[in-house]
Design an enzyme around this catalytic site. Structure first.
Site, PDB file in Angstrom:
ATOM      1  N   SER A 294      21.439  52.275  58.635  1.00  0.00           N
ATOM      2  CA  SER A 294      22.246  53.028  57.669  1.00  0.00           C
ATOM      3  C   SER A 294      23.732  52.685  57.838  1.00  0.00           C
ATOM      4  CB  SER A 294      21.933  54.516  57.828  1.00  0.00           C
ATOM      5  OG  SER A 294      22.484  55.263  56.775  1.00  0.00           O
TER       6      SER A 294
ATOM      7  N   ASP B 136      14.527  54.731  48.452  1.00  0.00           N
ATOM      8  CA  ASP B 136      15.749  55.147  49.154  1.00  0.00           C
ATOM      9  C   ASP B 136      16.728  55.766  48.149  1.00  0.00           C
ATOM     10  OD1 ASP B 136      18.140  55.321  50.560  1.00  0.00           O
ATOM     11  OD2 ASP B 136      17.769  53.489  51.696  1.00  0.00           O
TER      12      ASP B 136
ATOM     13  N   HIS C  82      14.988  56.545  52.960  1.00  0.00           N
ATOM     14  CA  HIS C  82      16.093  56.040  53.786  1.00  0.00           C
ATOM     15  C   HIS C  82      15.715  56.024  55.274  1.00  0.00           C
ATOM     16  CE1 HIS C  82      20.257  54.796  54.042  1.00  0.00           C
ATOM     17  NE2 HIS C  82      20.469  55.651  55.037  1.00  0.00           N
TER      18      HIS C  82
HETATM   19  C1  MLT Z   1      27.342  54.887  54.601  1.00  0.00           C
HETATM   20  O1  MLT Z   1      28.173  55.757  54.360  1.00  0.00           O
HETATM   21  O2  MLT Z   1      27.519  53.976  55.419  1.00  0.00           O
HETATM   22  C2  MLT Z   1      26.064  54.965  53.844  1.00  0.00           C
HETATM   23  O3  MLT Z   1      26.188  55.794  52.754  1.00  0.00           O
HETATM   24  C3  MLT Z   1      24.931  55.391  54.711  1.00  0.00           C
HETATM   25  C4  MLT Z   1      25.176  56.737  55.316  1.00  0.00           C
HETATM   26  O4  MLT Z   1      25.779  56.797  56.369  1.00  0.00           O
HETATM   27  O5  MLT Z   1      24.770  57.748  54.735  1.00  0.00           O
END
Ligand code: MLT
Length: 218
Positions: free
Chosen positions: A109, A159, A190
């Protein structure tokens, strides 16, 4: 002037290898995680490898992240560029301190997003990358380059955070900087699944030769 001691004061965990010849894993956690989060995953994926796991240096409502965002999926690109450069410096300092070969990043992520930024901005720093639920970190297409770095990009078909077109765009950006991208879309959201772990472990084993032959910058 920033010294190596300053750079290595960043909170991180390092676990040495227990057998030679395994590429170290650079573990990059998701939003709200920390340097301990992905250690069990790293140990499962590469039982004998060194593990290097830094904490993201930005706080969002008390949750560690690797860079600032303006809102979900919209990044503060100036901050991202700066934090990416700092992470590249951290990797170089940790390699010298712990005697490590170039690492293979395993990012989830937000951690996958900064791993993608590293691959795009500093194509020689990583021996490889596993990007789990990553997005395009920078809106502009990168300058073409020829890194040859192997990258595994695993996306989730359901996702809600990463649209399919975005992860496809990331694969194109990575190919533009010369990465050899393997992309798979899993029947997942996700969160990570057993399939992510199995495919990553198989990919790491299949690419072992490429990692040991990589000549990357320090
Ligand atoms: C981010 O902010 O890097 C992406 O949206 C993934 C997350 O951290 O939720």
């Amino acid at each position: 002037m920033t010294t190596t001691t300053d750079i290595l004061a960043r909170p991180h965990r390092f676990e040495p290898a227990t057998a030679p010849g395994r590429p170290p894993l650079l573990l990059l956690h998701g939003t709200g995680g920390d340097e301990t989060d992905l250690l069990p995953l790293g140990r499962t994926l590469a039982p004998e490898a060194a593990l290097l796991s830094p904490r993201g240096s930005v706080l969002e409502n008390g949750m560690p992240r690797f860079f600032r965002r303006l809102r979900e999926g919209v990044f503060d690109e100036a901050d991202l560029a700066r934090r990416t450069d700092e992470l590249a410096e951290f990797i170089a300092a940790a390699r010298a301190e712990y005697g490590l070969a170039a690492p293979v990043a395993v990012g989830f992520s937000n951690g996958a997003n900064i791993a993608a930024a590293l691959l795009l901005r500093h194509p020689g720093v990583l021996a490889g990358g596993v990007l789990l639920r990553a997005m395009r970190p920078f809106a502009a297409a990168p300058a073409p380059a020829r890194s040859g770095t192997p990258v595994l990009l695993l996306s989730g078909a359901m996702d809600p955070i990463v649209p399919a077109a975005n992860s496809e765009g990331l694969a194109t950006d990575l190919e533009r900087v010369g990465a050899r991208v393997t992309r798979q879309v899993l029947p997942a959201s996700h969160g990570l699944t057993q399939s992510d772990l199995r495919i990553t472990a198989e990919w790491l084993a299949a690419e072992a030769q490429a990692f040991s032959g990589s000549s990357t910058e320090t």
